[in-house]
Design an enzyme around this catalytic site. Sequence first.
Site, short mmCIF file in Angstrom:
data_model
loop_
_atom_site.label_atom_id
_atom_site.label_comp_id
_atom_site.label_asym_id
_atom_site.label_seq_id
_atom_site.Cartn_x
_atom_site.Cartn_y
_atom_site.Cartn_z
N ASP A 1 1.17 -7.69 8.92
CA ASP A 1 0.70 -7.17 7.63
C ASP A 1 0.26 -8.39 6.82
OD1 ASP A 1 0.46 -6.33 4.96
OD2 ASP A 1 1.93 -4.73 5.21
N ARG B 1 -15.40 12.51 9.90
CA ARG B 1 -14.02 12.19 10.32
C ARG B 1 -14.05 11.15 11.44
NH1 ARG B 1 -11.23 15.08 13.76
NH2 ARG B 1 -12.09 17.09 13.16
C1 PLP Z 1 0.85 -1.88 -0.93
C2 PLP Z 1 1.28 -2.38 0.40
C3 PLP Z 1 1.28 -1.55 1.53
C4 PLP Z 1 0.93 -0.08 1.47
O1 PLP Z 1 -0.41 0.12 1.15
P1 PLP Z 1 -0.98 1.44 0.38
O2 PLP Z 1 -2.43 1.12 0.25
O3 PLP Z 1 -0.25 1.56 -0.90
O4 PLP Z 1 -0.71 2.59 1.30
C5 PLP Z 1 1.65 -2.12 2.74
N1 PLP Z 1 2.00 -3.41 2.84
C6 PLP Z 1 2.02 -4.23 1.77
C7 PLP Z 1 2.43 -5.66 1.94
C8 PLP Z 1 1.67 -3.75 0.51
O5 PLP Z 1 1.71 -4.56 -0.54
#
Ligand code: PLP
Length: 414
Positions: free
Chosen positions: A205, A69
């Site tokens: 992101d 973990r």
């Molecule tokens: C898919 C996605 C997420 C979430 O990711 P998971 O791996 O499904 O939890 C977050 N941001 C973007 C831009 C995504 O395309």
Amino acid sequence: MDIKNFRPESLMMSYGYNPEWSEGAIKCPIFQTSTFVFKKAEEGKAFFEVAYGLREQEKNEELGLIYSRLNNPDLEILEDRLTLWDGAEACAVFESGMSAISTVFLENLKPGDVVLYSAPIYGGTNHFIQHILTKYGIESLSFEATQSEEEILQKISDHDYQDRLKMVYLETPANPTNDLIDIEMCANIAKHFNTEDKEVLTVVDNTYLGPIWQHPLKHGADLVVYSATKYIGGHSDVIAGAVLGNKAQIAKIKGMRTFLGNMAGPWTGWLLLRSLETLKIRMEEQARNAQKVADYLLNHPKVQRVGYLGHLKEGDAQYETFMKQCSSPGAMVSVEIEGGEAEAFKFLNSLKLIKLAVSLGSTESLAQHPATMTHADVSPEDKEKFGIKENLIRLSIGVENPEDLIWDIEQALK
Ligand SMILES: *Cc1c(COP(=O)(O)O)cnc(C)c1O
């Protein structure tokens, strides 16, 4: 030769792993183990002192292996390799993109804080900001790709949020519109509200163009987050996430991860190590195919509009941002076809090679209908505002032969 001089793609097969550790095995094995044996009690004590920050770490002292973990070789090697693409000091991997994103929020925000975020944003992130952070007294304010730095600063002071702003969170290109947001501008907004006892973080992101074609840390961001389920994993067979940044930030995030227990397991780590070896060639081929598909769609009589970064021209509002921070248009294409939902569904149901599924960035091409699928719970007003129309289809282009992809789209449009 200093290993640091090699390009990331040259190091994806070897960096951070020494075959001598594993009987000469050229590939890092799966360390399918929950716990690790200490050589002596003194060693266990020293490892825990570091893990819990009970004393200053000695020079070059790394956290020893304790319990999966906290750390595991497959995760640590994966984290080391992931830092190379973004030029980051450190990385933490998670069991999903959402766990990476939610851990960044939970570690860095407290009741009374405000997060400024770009809209539209990934649905799960939007839900977390709107429905979960609010339970803990954390408020939010959104801005759009079309808004200028002055307009956003004005918006913050109109809400009297200057003293409480703690994070600027953005996603660029935005999903599903491909709208671009200037990362440097967001970092400047964050810095504007820094004080001696409050650092406002900029978090990006980077799932859509990273880690190959966009490097937010180089444009002033503090943290980069990924859904590694998408391009990094790249084969639609694993869910994972990652966060990158400086050592101090990532140490804090790993601390929270230890107690949420949302780290990725060794099998996920191993799968992603394997994926990273082909990351660059996959993404480059996907981008080449996307260019061909987007160009084909542009001239089709049943197509009203194509959303593709490669079609931005000098003079377009987003062209400068594109030139500044993106090194490729990527492999996502959105297309508005003649008609409405019925025609869009007919198109999707007629595809023979491209699969009807959400997600993106994988070796196989995928198509979906944002208005009723990924963005189903966006309000009608916001759908209107962000251009999530009934006739909009989002395509994620894979590594198939581009002529086969175009053939498939042509027959489905017919
Ligand atoms: C898919 C996605 C997420 C979430 O990711 P998971 O791996 O499904 O939890 C977050 N941001 C973007 C831009 C995504 O395309």
